[in-house]
Write a protein that holds these residues in place. Sequence first.
Motif, short mmCIF file in Angstrom:
data_model
loop_
_atom_site.label_atom_id
_atom_site.label_comp_id
_atom_site.label_asym_id
_atom_site.label_seq_id
_atom_site.Cartn_x
_atom_site.Cartn_y
_atom_site.Cartn_z
N ASN A 23 86.96 8.19 -9.34
CA ASN A 23 87.04 9.49 -9.99
C ASN A 23 87.77 10.49 -9.11
OD1 ASN A 23 86.54 11.74 -11.58
ND2 ASN A 23 84.42 11.96 -10.94
N HIS A 27 91.41 12.17 -9.68
CA HIS A 27 91.44 13.62 -9.87
C HIS A 27 92.37 14.27 -8.87
CE1 HIS A 27 90.50 17.54 -11.26
NE2 HIS A 27 89.65 17.06 -12.14
N THR A 312 93.76 12.68 -15.93
CA THR A 312 92.92 13.82 -16.33
C THR A 312 91.73 13.36 -17.15
OG1 THR A 312 93.01 16.13 -17.00
CG2 THR A 312 93.89 14.53 -18.58
N PRO A 314 88.37 12.36 -18.25
CA PRO A 314 87.10 12.24 -17.53
C PRO A 314 86.42 10.90 -17.76
CG PRO A 314 86.87 13.70 -19.43
CD PRO A 314 88.33 13.38 -19.30
N VAL A 315 86.76 10.25 -18.85
CA VAL A 315 86.17 8.94 -19.15
C VAL A 315 86.89 7.85 -18.37
CG1 VAL A 315 85.57 7.30 -20.97
CG2 VAL A 315 85.51 9.76 -21.44
N ARG A 317 88.52 8.15 -15.60
CA ARG A 317 88.24 8.27 -14.17
C ARG A 317 86.88 7.68 -13.81
NH1 ARG A 317 87.71 13.46 -13.39
NH2 ARG A 317 88.95 14.40 -15.04
N ARG A 318 85.95 7.74 -14.76
CA ARG A 318 84.60 7.24 -14.46
C ARG A 318 84.33 5.83 -14.99
NH1 ARG A 318 84.46 12.60 -15.13
NH2 ARG A 318 83.37 13.86 -13.59
N SER A 319 85.30 5.24 -15.67
CA SER A 319 85.03 3.89 -16.17
C SER A 319 86.09 2.88 -15.73
CB SER A 319 84.90 3.91 -17.70
OG SER A 319 86.10 4.34 -18.29
N CYS A 352 86.13 8.38 -25.53
CA CYS A 352 86.73 9.72 -25.64
C CYS A 352 85.68 10.72 -26.06
CB CYS A 352 87.87 9.69 -26.66
SG CYS A 352 88.55 11.32 -27.01
N SER A 353 85.54 11.81 -25.28
CA SER A 353 84.59 12.85 -25.65
C SER A 353 85.28 13.97 -26.43
CB SER A 353 83.92 13.42 -24.39
OG SER A 353 84.89 14.06 -23.58
N CYS A 355 87.74 15.94 -25.41
CA CYS A 355 87.84 17.17 -24.60
C CYS A 355 89.22 17.79 -24.67
CB CYS A 355 87.44 16.90 -23.15
SG CYS A 355 88.73 16.13 -22.13
N SER A 357 91.86 17.43 -22.95
CA SER A 357 92.61 17.70 -21.72
C SER A 357 93.92 16.89 -21.71
CB SER A 357 91.74 17.34 -20.51
OG SER A 357 92.44 17.61 -19.32
#
Lengths: 466, 246
Positions: A23, A27, A312, A314-315, A317-319, A352-353, A355, A357
């Motif tokens: 992450n 980032h 960018t 967020p998913v 980067r964390r998965s 995908c949330s 977001c 971005s």
Amino acid sequence: MSTKHTKAADLFIENKEQQVWHNKTLHFVRDKRDKMAMQLPEWEVLRETAHKIKMHTITHLDHYLDLFSTRAEANGIQVHWAKDAEEHNQIVYEILQSHKVRKLVKSKSMLAEECHLNPYLIDKGINVVESDLGERILQLLNEPPSHIVMPAIHLKRQEVGKLFEEKLHTEKDNSDPTYLTRAARAHLREEFLTADAAMTGANFGVAETGDIVVCTNEGNADMGTALPPLHIVTMGMEKVIPNLQSLSVFIRLLARSATGQPVTAYTSHYRKPREGCEMHLVIVDNGRSEALSNEDHIQTLKCIRCGACMNTCPVYRRSGGYSYTYFIPGPIGINLGMLHAPKEYYDNLSACSLCYSCNNVCPVKIDLADQIYKWRQNLDSFGKADPMKKVMSEGMKFMFERPALFRTGLKMAPIVNHMPRPLIYNGLNDWGKGRELPQFASESFAALWKKGKVSAANQKRSNHEQ
Amino acid sequence: MKIGLFIPCYVNAVYPEVGVATYKLLDYLGLDVDYPLEQTCCGQPMANAGFEDKAIHLAEQFDHIFDAYDYVVGPSASCVAFVREHHPDLLKKEGHVCRTSSKTYDICEFLHDIVKVDKLPGRFPHKVSVHNSCHGVRELHLSSASELNIPPFSKVKDLLSLMEGIELFEPAYVDECCGFGGMFSVEEPSVSVCMGQDKLRNHIQTGAEYITGADSSCLMHMQGVAKRENLPIKFIHVTQILASGL
Ligand code: SF4
């Protein structure tokens, strides 16, 4: 309620240390991109211009492809057209065969990856050597890329050190990046010197001049093409742009968006074969013309493969890149997978949330999140909607369409607050993994309003003021 | 000016005090506020999950209920963004022209852009970290998005600054998603919780006592994570701070 992505993400996150590192590393690349973007006052104008040029080109693709291929041929390049991956691989193999090529050095190409070219050629006895450092590391590991620009970004230098120790016989426990890079360089130099042919991808095809433009940081494309007598370029048909002036817009955006560099170390223009050598260009469709006629998803064809949407996300980067089932991960990968074979790659839609971005970082302004939203709407029509989500949505529809029932629901809801904990936080409750449920209010807003308590709240104020 | 109060379903059930604060603010500003009782939900939860068809009738219901008002105002950026960005398309499928979407506002943008509030009574002598929610930032433009090279602004911070004694902070990665995302939160619970934990850490590192924002849904998600992990931070909706002196 879980997809293949959900399950793979669970595993990735279980290794907390790696997740945190991944992450942060990605980032950091986004931060570098931001720094570059903020230094150019005309950044947003550039993005808008790039979007317009791409939209114009892909909606006049027949014209520009015609112009591009005519110019390229006039320059002495042999042009081939491949309708799909299979045809692409065959064409490449035939060219190699006619030159009796045994060893091919390749610079990074996502299209070759898309067509599964390497296994195809290796199967036929050709020694394929990846020359991009990241790609070479993965080739030695026999793993696919986890990111389109930084293919081995998921690996730590210690892991690379171990691999080189085994494959390139470097010193034990030496994972100094400079040392490892030098070792890779020495090893690759040998491969460059003995290759019979070189293959590159193409970042851009300039219609006006017939130029093929390749951007790299390692100079490996140039090194590869400078020595052997044969150069094959593989290029998706959407990579064509009108002229050198428009190229300048993309060059300013590409490296800044991808890695936060003002420009890649090398921007090579290939216009014609070297003296006494041959140059072949394979232009590939593989589903692209179908995407062209798809109003909702045509914008994916604008993609310049910078990878900013991954950095960018967020998913992502964390998965991690391997949590996606399509070979391109992140927002653009979710969409390209769906365009390619929706029934095969729908699992990625959960990643995908919404977001948004990605929409904002994309240098060519692809509406990535909007497209994911649209794909989700289609899942039910081909029988791939999650049954649990469907039931929940139907339940909500039933209740929300009946205001009186909704208000009764509001009245009953606080009961949940007093239910025994094991009943609420059981294995079925995905919310309860890592979160407490919200407490329902003893009186809903609707109830307060009906009883006149909302305006009374203000009444008090007016009385007080008098 | 007649205002129709739009109280999204979960605010209604879980955070009625946010609805009350919104009412108080609008009433204090001398506006004629009504709450049509027949409203339920804007349809976003189903649509984001991939069942837009199940939201069409709700969009019709919404359009019908709020048609009579000059403005529709609600304390939830995400729900307002759904009405604004998606209701017209949903209704087009039914051959119906959406009349309410363009007059539907989040309470913060309504106070900032339409009423142009420049003072409010009250003190809020606390350290507050502002949560910039994705839909608030990237759909409603309540503040400048960190990805864009545009002049920085924040309507939420402008409003909060009207409170005497307030100290405002923003977390690192100022508008990164908190991981709620509606159905995403239960379909991808590991990633969602992980995003929530990271977001909370960044908020807490500012030294704030409260996290505030224009979206109760993000606050609800973060509150759930904070409670599970016993993290020392309180949650409050922007309207509750703004109405604290009323
Ligand atoms: S979709 Fe946009 S941000 Fe993502 S790789 Fe393509 S050009 Fe880059």
